[in-house]
Design a protein around this motif. Structure first.
Motif, mmCIF file in Angstrom:
data_model
loop_
_atom_site.group_PDB
_atom_site.id
_atom_site.type_symbol
_atom_site.label_atom_id
_atom_site.label_comp_id
_atom_site.label_asym_id
_atom_site.label_seq_id
_atom_site.Cartn_x
_atom_site.Cartn_y
_atom_site.Cartn_z
ATOM 1 N N ILE A 36 10.253 13.412 -8.271
ATOM 2 C CA ILE A 36 10.596 11.990 -8.159
ATOM 3 C C ILE A 36 9.349 11.152 -7.903
ATOM 4 C CG2 ILE A 36 11.804 10.299 -6.713
ATOM 5 C CD1 ILE A 36 13.964 12.515 -6.299
ATOM 6 N N PHE A 37 8.468 11.636 -7.021
ATOM 7 C CA PHE A 37 7.275 10.859 -6.690
ATOM 8 C C PHE A 37 6.245 10.887 -7.809
ATOM 9 C CE2 PHE A 37 7.048 9.486 -2.075
ATOM 10 C CZ PHE A 37 8.425 9.361 -1.967
ATOM 11 N N LEU A 38 6.242 11.933 -8.636
ATOM 12 C CA LEU A 38 5.401 11.923 -9.836
ATOM 13 C C LEU A 38 5.848 10.801 -10.771
ATOM 14 C CD1 LEU A 38 4.980 15.725 -10.711
ATOM 15 C CD2 LEU A 38 3.134 14.127 -10.158
ATOM 16 N N GLU A 39 7.154 10.673 -10.973
ATOM 17 C CA GLU A 39 7.682 9.598 -11.811
ATOM 18 C C GLU A 39 7.368 8.232 -11.200
ATOM 19 O OE1 GLU A 39 9.301 9.649 -14.816
ATOM 20 O OE2 GLU A 39 8.701 11.753 -14.871
ATOM 21 N N LEU A 40 7.476 8.133 -9.879
ATOM 22 C CA LEU A 40 7.220 6.869 -9.199
ATOM 23 C C LEU A 40 5.757 6.455 -9.352
ATOM 24 C CD1 LEU A 40 8.832 4.840 -7.509
ATOM 25 C CD2 LEU A 40 8.142 6.089 -5.458
ATOM 26 N N LEU A 41 4.835 7.403 -9.183
ATOM 27 C CA LEU A 41 3.414 7.103 -9.327
ATOM 28 C C LEU A 41 3.083 6.711 -10.763
ATOM 29 C CD1 LEU A 41 0.576 6.981 -8.108
ATOM 30 C CD2 LEU A 41 0.345 9.438 -8.576
ATOM 31 N N GLN A 43 0.821 -1.219 0.000
ATOM 32 C CA GLN A 43 0.000 0.000 0.000
ATOM 33 C C GLN A 43 0.857 1.272 0.000
ATOM 34 O OE1 GLN A 43 -2.813 -0.485 3.285
ATOM 35 N NE2 GLN A 43 -4.242 -1.507 1.884
ATOM 36 N N ALA A 44 1.963 1.209 -0.715
ATOM 37 C CA ALA A 44 2.830 2.376 -0.818
ATOM 38 C C ALA A 44 2.252 3.445 -1.738
ATOM 39 C CB ALA A 44 4.207 1.957 -1.319
ATOM 40 N N CYS A 45 1.328 3.045 -2.622
ATOM 41 C CA CYS A 45 0.740 4.011 -3.544
ATOM 42 C C CYS A 45 0.030 5.135 -2.794
ATOM 43 C CB CYS A 45 -0.235 3.311 -4.487
ATOM 44 S SG CYS A 45 -0.954 4.377 -5.746
ATOM 45 N N ARG A 46 -0.652 4.781 -1.721
ATOM 46 C CA ARG A 46 -1.346 5.793 -0.918
ATOM 47 C C ARG A 46 -0.354 6.788 -0.330
ATOM 48 N NH1 ARG A 46 -6.590 3.985 0.610
ATOM 49 N NH2 ARG A 46 -6.508 5.355 2.428
ATOM 50 N N VAL A 47 0.816 6.298 0.069
ATOM 51 C CA VAL A 47 1.845 7.180 0.621
ATOM 52 C C VAL A 47 2.381 8.117 -0.456
ATOM 53 C CG1 VAL A 47 4.107 7.272 1.742
ATOM 54 C CG2 VAL A 47 2.469 5.480 2.364
ATOM 55 N N VAL A 48 2.614 7.576 -1.656
ATOM 56 C CA VAL A 48 3.107 8.399 -2.760
ATOM 57 C C VAL A 48 2.110 9.511 -3.080
ATOM 58 C CG1 VAL A 48 3.732 8.392 -5.200
ATOM 59 C CG2 VAL A 48 4.471 6.502 -3.724
ATOM 60 N N ILE A 49 0.838 9.174 -3.154
ATOM 61 C CA ILE A 49 -0.199 10.182 -3.417
ATOM 62 C C ILE A 49 -0.271 11.191 -2.280
ATOM 63 C CG2 ILE A 49 -2.690 10.526 -3.697
ATOM 64 C CD1 ILE A 49 -2.794 7.814 -5.106
ATOM 65 N N VAL A 60 3.240 15.773 -14.956
ATOM 66 C CA VAL A 60 1.869 15.920 -14.452
ATOM 67 C C VAL A 60 0.866 15.434 -15.493
ATOM 68 C CG1 VAL A 60 0.130 17.572 -13.670
ATOM 69 C CG2 VAL A 60 2.496 17.824 -12.927
ATOM 70 N N ILE A 61 1.105 15.754 -16.761
ATOM 71 C CA ILE A 61 0.212 15.299 -17.829
ATOM 72 C C ILE A 61 0.165 13.782 -17.861
ATOM 73 C CG2 ILE A 61 -0.054 15.159 -20.342
ATOM 74 C CD1 ILE A 61 1.093 18.037 -20.442
ATOM 75 N N ARG A 62 1.309 13.149 -17.740
ATOM 76 C CA ARG A 62 1.347 11.676 -17.761
ATOM 77 C C ARG A 62 0.595 11.083 -16.570
ATOM 78 N NH1 ARG A 62 7.034 9.089 -18.685
ATOM 79 N NH2 ARG A 62 7.434 10.138 -16.698
ATOM 80 N N ILE A 63 0.653 11.748 -15.413
ATOM 81 C CA ILE A 63 -0.090 11.252 -14.252
ATOM 82 C C ILE A 63 -1.589 11.276 -14.537
ATOM 83 C CG2 ILE A 63 -0.756 11.754 -11.867
ATOM 84 C CD1 ILE A 63 1.903 10.406 -12.067
ATOM 85 N N LEU A 64 -2.086 12.358 -15.105
ATOM 86 C CA LEU A 64 -3.514 12.442 -15.421
ATOM 87 C C LEU A 64 -3.910 11.383 -16.446
ATOM 88 C CD1 LEU A 64 -3.861 16.332 -15.520
ATOM 89 C CD2 LEU A 64 -4.997 14.791 -13.913
ATOM 90 N N LEU A 65 -3.065 11.144 -17.430
ATOM 91 C CA LEU A 65 -3.358 10.122 -18.437
ATOM 92 C C LEU A 65 -3.412 8.734 -17.818
ATOM 93 C CD1 LEU A 65 -1.079 11.340 -21.381
ATOM 94 C CD2 LEU A 65 -3.568 11.513 -21.237
ATOM 95 N N VAL A 66 -2.470 8.447 -16.930
ATOM 96 C CA VAL A 66 -2.413 7.109 -16.353
ATOM 97 C C VAL A 66 -3.491 6.925 -15.285
ATOM 98 C CG1 VAL A 66 -0.806 7.369 -14.404
ATOM 99 C CG2 VAL A 66 -0.653 5.356 -15.867
ATOM 100 N N LEU A 67 -3.907 7.999 -14.629
ATOM 101 C CA LEU A 67 -5.034 7.896 -13.704
ATOM 102 C C LEU A 67 -6.324 7.584 -14.469
ATOM 103 C CD1 LEU A 67 -4.462 10.790 -11.115
ATOM 104 C CD2 LEU A 67 -4.306 8.321 -10.719
ATOM 105 N N ASN A 68 -6.496 8.209 -15.631
ATOM 106 C CA ASN A 68 -7.660 7.886 -16.460
ATOM 107 C C ASN A 68 -7.650 6.416 -16.832
ATOM 108 O OD1 ASN A 68 -9.925 8.541 -18.458
ATOM 109 N ND2 ASN A 68 -8.334 7.789 -19.831
ATOM 110 N N GLU A 69 -6.475 5.891 -17.190
ATOM 111 C CA GLU A 69 -6.345 4.471 -17.512
ATOM 112 C C GLU A 69 -6.720 3.600 -16.315
ATOM 113 O OE1 GLU A 69 -4.626 0.782 -19.236
ATOM 114 O OE2 GLU A 69 -5.800 2.506 -19.879
ATOM 115 N N GLN A 70 -6.292 3.991 -15.123
ATOM 116 C CA GLN A 70 -6.604 3.218 -13.921
ATOM 117 C C GLN A 70 -8.110 3.210 -13.644
ATOM 118 O OE1 GLN A 70 -4.792 1.236 -11.924
ATOM 119 N NE2 GLN A 70 -3.009 1.519 -13.249
ATOM 120 N N TYR A 71 -8.763 4.331 -13.863
ATOM 121 C CA TYR A 71 -10.221 4.373 -13.684
ATOM 122 C C TYR A 71 -10.919 3.456 -14.682
ATOM 123 C CZ TYR A 71 -10.234 8.290 -10.368
ATOM 124 O OH TYR A 71 -10.073 9.075 -9.262
#
Length: 441
Positions: free
Chosen positions: A142-147, A120-126, A191-202
């Motif tokens: 660094i944490f944006l890249e990690l997420l 459950q490290a993802c919650r910590v990264v967020i 940041v753009i990549r995070i939004l794209l990958v969050l959409n994929e996760q949804y």
């Protein structure tokens, strides 16, 4: 490997002490934990003095990844780093060291990111990205890249996605909107990549929840819903993903962008999210990519076609009819109706997706006009040939040798892929999820 607190006089002493610290052979689990703690304390103490440059920071972390302790006890050390990040109140400097090690190791060994999800490290990264923004831009980057890497290679747990707050997603949109220098700022790109990958996760989560039945409640896709309600305030995101699609040659990121576009063009409240001029650039990109994709990129071609249909049917293109003739020629080419018989046959999926695009109402007139023009050209050619045929026998022979292939049997091969830069082109069905990419009917 007990840590001794003392002051170093220069960078050479730092590297010498680090090499001595990580070169020792260790076998017991208790000594492994002690070695990891000593390394983290030592490097965190000097990260702002001797590891200011990214090159030095990566060199330090690679030394640890290659050291005997990590190489021989990789699973144990990984878990120790992850639990330290999750269970301890780490300093910013310690988080930077742990984050870079996990990022570099995870890019080579995907089980690192899987272990992070398990712990459950993802919650910590967020939580760090959202609630500890004052820790500094280096940790944030660094944490944006990690997420991004965590989300890119696996489906996150339901509880991880629950940790994504609407305020956090809107904060990401605001970060892009407030940064106009996209070309020279890698932060906006992250940041753009995070939004794209969050959409994929949804999208993945929607399919997963549907498979569980009533045991789990579907989560709202916050990326799409925010654009549906406040899209006029976050237009820069739309412009930037078009720029990114125009330049990007990495299939993974291309697919993420296309999935985002599909969501926007199949959600009624975001049909006209894009600026009209940006939409025209996007059309040019689609035409170029569908012309240039090689034969072995069929999955990507199918994805472009799945997005092309709602883009033509629902966006402002249905009013402006931009590039009507070029789109008609493109679709005829992809359907195999304008290629000679020696090309590879098109697949049934390609034929079906192309036919769906050809049925877009405002393109039908263009196809009708193109058909009439083709018939006129054929009649003129036949008329011209009649003056060249000396006898009826020759005409008969020519007719008997003509192709008997029907249109579905016509074959097609696309030209090779362009160079990385490519030509200069600057100029509501959320619930269906990622099935659209994997094989929508």
């Amino acid at each position: 490997m007990d840590f001794i607190d003392y002051q170093l006089e220069n960078k050479e002493q730092f590297w010498a002490e680090l090499d001595d610290m990580i070169s020792r052979q260790i076998y017991s689990s208790s000594l492994i934990d002690s070695a990891v703690r000593s390394f983290l304390r030592f490097t965190a103490l000097y990260v702002d003095e001797y590891l200011v440059a990214d090159e030095d920071l990566m060199r330090c972390c690679y030394k640890f990844i290659d050291c005997p302790v990590f190489a021989k006890h990789r699973g144990h050390v990984r878990r120790k780093l992850i639990t330290t990040l999750v269970k301890s109140t780490c300093s910013e400097q310690t988080m930077i060291i742990i984050g870079v090690i996990l990022l570099l190791d995870g890019r080579v060994h995907v089980d690192t990111f899987e272990m992070m999800t398990e712990e459950q490290a993802c919650r910590v990264v967020i939580e760090v990205l959202w609630h500890r923004r004052d820790y500094g831009p280096r940790l944030h980057r660094i944490f944006l890249e990690l997420l991004y890497e965590m989300c890119r290679v696996q489906r996150l747990q339901y509880s991880d996605m629950e940790a994504v707050a609407e305020d956090f997603v809107e904060y990401l949109f605001q970060a892009i909107e407030n940064n106009e220098d996209y070309d020279s700022d890698p932060y906006s790109y992250s940041v753009i990549r995070i939004l794209l990958v969050l959409n994929e996760q949804y999208m993945l989560l929607t399919n997963h929840v549907a498979s569980l039945g009533e045991n789990c409640e579907a989560l709202e896709n916050l990326v799409v819903s925010i654009l549906a309600r406040k899209g006029s305030s976050y237009k820069t995101f739309g412009t930037n993903i078009i720029i990114l699609l125009n330049r990007e040659r990495e299939p993974c990121l291309q697919l993420l962008i296309l999935k985002m576009l599909y969501q926007l063009f199949t959600t009624e409240s975001t049909f006209e999210y894009f600026y009209t001029n940006d939409l025209r650039v996007l059309t040019d990109v689609f035409i170029r990519e569908l012309h240039d994709l090689p034969d072995d990129s069929e999955t990507l071609r199918h994805t472009f076609l799945r997005v092309l249909h709602p883009m033509l049917a629902h966006s402002q293109l249905r009013h402006s009819h931009y590039k009507n003739e070029e789109l008609v020629k493109l679709l005829r080419s992809l359907a195999g109706t304008s290629r000679s018989a020696h090309y590879l046959p098109i697949s049934e999926t390609t034929a079906r997706l192309v036919k769906r695009c050809m049925r877009v109402p405002w393109l039908l007139l263009g196809f009708a006009q193109d058909e009439r023009y083709t018939q006129q050209q054929q009649q003129q050619n036949e008329l011209g040939m009649s003056y060249l045929q000396p006898t009826d026998s020759i005409v008969s022979s020519t007719s008997s040798d003509s192709s008997t292939l029907s249109l579905p049997e016509m074959a097609v091969t696309l030209p090779p892929s362009p160079s990385r830069k490519g030509p200069n082109v600057r100029s509501s069905s959320i619930s269906r999820g990622s099935e659209l990419i994997a094989g929508e009917a």
